[in-house]
Design an enzyme around this catalytic site. Structure first.
Site, PDB file in Angstrom:
ATOM      1  N   ARG A  81      22.130  74.056  99.546  1.00 47.24           N
ATOM      2  CA  ARG A  81      22.226  74.006  97.801  1.00 47.24           C
ATOM      3  C   ARG A  81      23.140  74.929  97.489  1.00 47.24           C
ATOM      4  NH1 ARG A  81      18.862  77.588  95.575  1.00 47.24           N
ATOM      5  NH2 ARG A  81      17.012  76.873  96.773  1.00 47.24           N
ATOM      6  N   LYS A 137      33.462  58.023  88.357  1.00 41.76           N
ATOM      7  CA  LYS A 137      34.635  57.037  87.884  1.00 41.76           C
ATOM      8  C   LYS A 137      36.016  57.031  88.766  1.00 41.76           C
ATOM      9  CE  LYS A 137      31.105  57.144  84.852  1.00 41.76           C
ATOM     10  NZ  LYS A 137      31.054  57.755  83.623  1.00 41.76           N
ATOM     11  N   TYR A 196      31.352  60.603  75.235  1.00 47.88           N
ATOM     12  CA  TYR A 196      30.518  59.998  76.294  1.00 47.88           C
ATOM     13  C   TYR A 196      28.988  59.937  75.650  1.00 47.88           C
ATOM     14  CZ  TYR A 196      27.881  58.497  80.350  1.00 47.88           C
ATOM     15  OH  TYR A 196      27.063  58.006  81.001  1.00 47.88           O
ATOM     16  N   ASP A 199      36.340  67.499  79.296  1.00 46.98           N
ATOM     17  CA  ASP A 199      35.891  66.217  80.178  1.00 46.98           C
ATOM     18  C   ASP A 199      37.176  65.307  80.482  1.00 46.98           C
ATOM     19  OD1 ASP A 199      35.024  64.055  81.186  1.00 46.98           O
ATOM     20  OD2 ASP A 199      33.088  64.172  80.050  1.00 46.98           O
TER      21      ASP A 199
HETATM   22  C1  LIG Z   1      30.254  58.603  82.898  1.00 43.60           C
HETATM   23  C2  LIG Z   1      30.584  59.715  82.295  1.00 43.60           C
HETATM   24  C3  LIG Z   1      30.004  60.859  81.974  1.00 43.60           C
HETATM   25  C4  LIG Z   1      28.694  61.096  82.853  1.00 43.60           C
HETATM   26  O1  LIG Z   1      28.910  61.005  84.144  1.00 43.60           O
HETATM   27  P1  LIG Z   1      27.855  60.356  85.291  1.00 43.60           P
HETATM   28  O2  LIG Z   1      28.294  60.363  86.530  1.00 43.60           O
HETATM   29  O3  LIG Z   1      27.344  59.051  84.777  1.00 43.60           O
HETATM   30  O4  LIG Z   1      26.493  61.167  85.141  1.00 43.60           O
HETATM   31  C5  LIG Z   1      30.628  61.863  81.360  1.00 43.60           C
HETATM   32  N1  LIG Z   1      31.410  61.804  80.937  1.00 43.60           N
HETATM   33  C6  LIG Z   1      32.444  60.793  80.595  1.00 43.60           C
HETATM   34  C7  LIG Z   1      33.507  60.642  79.842  1.00 43.60           C
HETATM   35  C8  LIG Z   1      32.103  59.612  81.307  1.00 43.60           C
HETATM   36  O5  LIG Z   1      32.725  58.476  81.384  1.00 43.60           O
END
Ligand SMILES: *Cc1c(COP(=O)(O)O)cnc(C)c1O
Length: 382
Positions: A46, A196, A98, A171
């Protein structure tokens, strides 16, 4: 070294003893100590795991930060970042973002006394107007936003924030460090859904946080170890493997996206195309200045709501599925999927309406994708 080389070479040298090219997967929860007070640097997974560490160091290098931290999902990463704040703190957040980030703020963090104002961060005046002296602690940006592809001038917002002692968090999921490096533009923290583009193959969930300063990195590391939402060694390996091809994937996906965005613009069924690479896009000049490219996400509105169902039900190559960024093209209906948790009146106000579709363009042959969209739209003429 250029980023294409850094990603392709990721992990080489991590195994100095045996020299494996591919990073070993350290499937170990704990690590043996040779003697009292003697450690290999690893005690418990962890806290730190050698496979995860390779990914974390790679993320820090790619984003130009002090340290990287890998989490079990993008939302675990966003959550860890939000845990920096305390009761009474206020955040300014991009209004078109998001849905999961909105949900965790609106349904969870507000219960702990952390409040958020949602503003159009592409308009710096709106950002300034929302600042509450002493109370506002951070500005949380997506640029481009999800799904309307609005562009925020990161350098400008970060400089406004810095002058008032406010953190800028970006982000960077849609752009990846290959196209945009927010820390170089003045941001303090970068967060990713590595599920992604970084992973890139729709086969693993993950999240990344990179901090710009030692002080922030220590805070994030402390939260990561204390709350424990870490990425496992197997998934860390998959993520590293995915990142190796980030540059070639992004180049191809972006080429395809350009072709599709231009094609969509000419279609009689389509009312509006949102792709920041198109010169008519309102944020085109800013993204051209602050990023190396425009990414491969396209949103578009159709002229009649019936077209939505037709397109979704008739695409054959493009899959109707949530998520984005992988080699496979996906089509999403934000109003019902990714943004289903945002109240309808809020969605309509920000433009995430019922006639909006979002495309994550993959690495397939662009003509095949165009043919697929064409046959799906056929019969749906305006
Ligand atoms: C998908 C996404 C998230 C969340 O991510 P997960 O891996 O699905 O938990 C956060 N920000 C953006 C811009 C995203 O496309």
């Amino acid at each position: 070294m250029n980023i294409e080389t850094i990603v392709a070479q990721a992990g080489i040298g991590a195994d100095s003893e045996k020299g494996s090219i591919s990073v070993p997967i350290y499937h170990s929860a704990t690590f043996r100590h040779i003697a009292l007070g003697v450690s290999t640097g690893y005690d418990y997974s962890r806290t730190s795991n050698p496979t995860r560490k390779v990914l974390e160091d790679l993320a820090a290098e790619l984003e130009g930060g002090c340290g990287g931290y890998a989490f079990a999902s993008g939302m675990a990463a966003v959550t860890a970042v939000l845990m920096i704040f305390s009761k009474g703190d206020h955040l300014i957040v991009s209004d078109d973002l998001y849905g999961g980030t909105y949900r965790v703020l609106d349904k969870i963090f507000c219960r702990y006394g952390i409040t958020a104002s949602y503003v159009d961060t592409s308009n710096v005046e709106e950002v300034i107007a929302a600042i509450q002296p002493e109370v506002t602690k951070a500005i949380f940006i997506e640029s481009p936003t999800n799904p309307l592809m609005k562009i925020t001038n990161i350098r400008e917002v970060a400089s406004v924030a810095k002058s008032r002692g406010i953190l800028t968090i970006v982000d960077n999921t849609f752009m990846t460090p290959y196209l945009q490096q927010p820390i170089k533009l003045g941001a303090d923290i970068v967060v990713h859904s590595a599920t992604k583009y970084l992973g890139g193959h729709n086969d693993v969930l993950g999240g990344i946080v990179v901090g710009a300063t030692q002080e922030l990195c220590e805070k994030i590391k402390f939260i990561q170890n204390s709350t424990g939402g870490v990425l496992g060694p197997q998934d860390s390996w998959l993520m590293i493997r995915g990142i190796k091809t980030l540059a070639v994937r992004m180049d191809r996906q972006q080429d395809n996206a350009f072709k599709i965005a231009k094609w969509l613009k000419e279609r009689p069924e389509v009312k509006e195309v949102y792709y920041p690479g198109l010169p008519g896009h309102p944020g085109h000049n800013i993204i051209s200045e602050q990023a190396k490219g425009y990414g491969a996400m396209i949103s578009f509105k159709v002229k009649r709501k019936e077209f939505i169902e037709r397109i979704i039900n008739r695409v054959r190559i493009i899959s109707f599925a949530e998520s984005l960024g992988g080699v496979e093209s996906l089509i999403t209906y934000p109003a019902k999927q990714t943004h289903g948790d945002i109240p309808e009146e809020v969605r309509n106000r920000i433009g995430v309406t019922d006639d909006l579709l979002r495309l994550s363009v993959g690495i397939e042959n662009a003509d095949d994708l165009l043919k697929d969209l064409e046959q799906a739209m056929e019969g749906g003429r305006a």
